[in-house]
Design an enzyme around this catalytic site. Sequence first.
Site, mmCIF file in Angstrom:
data_model
loop_
_atom_site.group_PDB
_atom_site.id
_atom_site.type_symbol
_atom_site.label_atom_id
_atom_site.label_comp_id
_atom_site.label_asym_id
_atom_site.label_seq_id
_atom_site.Cartn_x
_atom_site.Cartn_y
_atom_site.Cartn_z
ATOM 1 C CG HIS A 148 -16.965 1.900 1.487
ATOM 2 N ND1 HIS A 148 -16.951 0.737 1.620
ATOM 3 C CD2 HIS A 148 -15.917 2.492 1.848
ATOM 4 C CE1 HIS A 148 -15.678 0.198 2.199
ATOM 5 N NE2 HIS A 148 -15.119 1.483 2.561
ATOM 6 C CB THR A 150 -14.635 0.768 9.621
ATOM 7 O OG1 THR A 150 -15.307 -0.440 9.065
ATOM 8 C CG2 THR A 150 -14.675 2.063 8.698
ATOM 9 C CG HIS A 183 -19.246 5.483 10.192
ATOM 10 N ND1 HIS A 183 -18.998 6.317 11.260
ATOM 11 C CD2 HIS A 183 -19.693 4.403 10.657
ATOM 12 C CE1 HIS A 183 -19.451 5.658 12.521
ATOM 13 N NE2 HIS A 183 -19.996 4.766 12.210
HETATM 14 ZN ZN LIG Z 1 -13.293 1.579 3.006
#
Ligand SMILES: [Zn+2]
Length: 586
Positions: free
Chosen positions: A113, A222, A85
Amino acid sequence: MRISLTVLCLSVLIKDASASTWCYTGCEHTPSRWPDLDGSFCGGQRQSPVDIQNRHVEKDDSLGSFSFVNFSSRHTFRAIVNNGHTAKLLLKDNEVELSGGGLNGTYSTIQFHFHWGDTEHHPGSEHTIDGRRYPMEMHIVSMKKGLSVAQAVEDSAGIAALGFFFDATEDEDLSNPWSALTSYLLNQTDTEVNVAHLISIDDLIEDVDLTKYYRYMGSLTTPSCNEAVAWTVFQEPIRVNRILLQQFPLKTGLTNVYRPIQDLRGRKVFSSPAVLLPPSHVWCYAEDCDFSPSKWTLLPDSHCGGERQSPVNIEAQNAVKDERLDGFAFTKFDDKHVVKYITNTGHTVKLVLEEGAMELSGGGLGHVYSTLQFHFHWGSSSPNSEGSEHTIDSRRFPMEVHIVNKRKDLTLDEAVNATTGLAVLGFFIEAAASKSSGGGENHEDSEVSSDIPSHVSVTGSWKALSNYLEAIQTIGSQVEVTEELSLAELLGDVDLTSYYRYNGSLTTPSCNEAVVWTVFKESVKVDPSLLTMFPNRTGFRDVFRPTQSLHGRKIYTTAGGSALAPVELLLLLFFVSVSLSPVIAN
Ligand SMILES: [Zn+2]
Ligand SMILES: *[C@@H]1O[C@H](CO)[C@@H](O)[C@H](O)[C@H]1NC(C)=O
Ligand SMILES: *[C@@H]1O[C@H](CO)[C@@H](O)[C@H](O)[C@H]1NC(C)=O
Ligand SMILES: *[C@@H]1O[C@H](CO)[C@@H](O)[C@H](O)[C@H]1NC(C)=O
Ligand SMILES: *[C@@H]1O[C@H](CO)[C@@H](O)[C@H](O)[C@H]1NC(C)=O
Ligand SMILES: [Zn+2]
């Protein structure tokens, strides 16, 4: 405990078993379906990311500077991993910390990230500022010290996320920490690659002024979208060469890994005192402010000086008949439960609809559009007020309502940049004359225009709207709509088969030239008291843009229903609700 530990993207220790069950594109559970996942909070009330609108941001003096522990250490990076992802950088346990910045307590930093778009320069930040999406965004994720992952996601501020935007530069110097970091990007998933270069977090964010940030309470972006995040979004972007930014999609094989914008649903976004809220965003309609309509062209990213601007004056005689302008098909326009909330933006009163509930097609549009919102333009509270945006043969009506629709196959970003990405329906609104008698003869009321029906009353939806206007008198306020209210009822029995059509723009900055306009010939007739409530309740008036030059554009018109039998037409054009449509189709 309702939380499934296996679905936490946060956890570095626990295998991410959900990796195959959700995605951004190309699988069953794309972002709009994330709420359907097991144990998901993605359909909740305080979701992230959001669009940060400077106009509505509130300064908060308690948002002081951060204290960072080991952000400058070049020995804290453990490994980088492509988890299918995103590219995630794992930090050594219990070495990096942050506190201050208006956060309650100390947070232990565990990973960072990225979110990005594609190699075609399609931007991919998650948060947007005044609708602007940056090329990329980095999230530094920290957990409240002393809490386990399971406890952190149950705490409304168990997680502190720092968001940094990126700007792409043409800077030639590629010998920086970013080229070292991007050299580790890999398309192979779930393989941890040790980072041998000595890089610190500070090396990556060194040019950003860390005292300038926005704060709001939100969620993980997410699945399971746990509503446990105190968000910090820094105003200044990290500046990195565009070739290095392109390495993220190129080397990982992942594109457009960002979640669409979520509704604020009444939440406030705060800013630290150091944030300079740009005056350029203070546009207005009045002539005595900094950015009155004639100066909208000076605003950043403005299209307001273009050659297909709206509104326009429609000269009825010069409109070109076009047989292709047929009837519209409306889906759920009569549904009384699709309005989510109503808000006073300081420029208008806007009603925002349930995503994907209402649709529009036909009418020569050539695409299916989904309805996003509707809002109003008005003048003053005088009985002869003129406040519509479009004019017919130079006549300005008291009010105009705009129903804004986005092409269903495009994202909002794509739609505002496509020539026909948006379809807006404009209806004029004027006062119904009060007739004294219901007699069929017209000779008695010669001063009163005879085309106004005698039976106008204040319907339930207009009553509901007027109640809600009470509740949103302050600029920026927003109220959830629970009373029954439908567009079909607001419009009444206005003729939907006769309209003008032209290509134009949004009528507020940035004036994107992405709108197929439909301006209906018949006006909506309402009780006169409903016209004055807009300026009276909101306190602002004359919220319409002056008409713009046609620059040679043609305006088309429906051919005029003389040939077709009116009864058949009505059947086709009636508001078709989803539940009825199979019956009608047969
Ligand atoms: Zn993020
Ligand atoms: C900072 O990192 C070093 C190693 O890089 C570690 O020894 C030290 O304990 C850390 N400091 C704190 C306060 O955690
Ligand atoms: C800090 O705590 C106060 C009081 O409980 C709360 O209102 C506020 O939202 C918290 N702020 C953050 C960033 O967690
Ligand atoms: C991963 O990268 C390698 C080398 O660049 C390439 O040969 C391979 O096709 C890529 N695999 C995927 C799934 O993109
Ligand atoms: C609007 O623009 C599109 C794309 O350029 C074009 O196909 C269409 O005919 C135009 N419509 C009108 C009403 O001018
Ligand atoms: Zn409008």
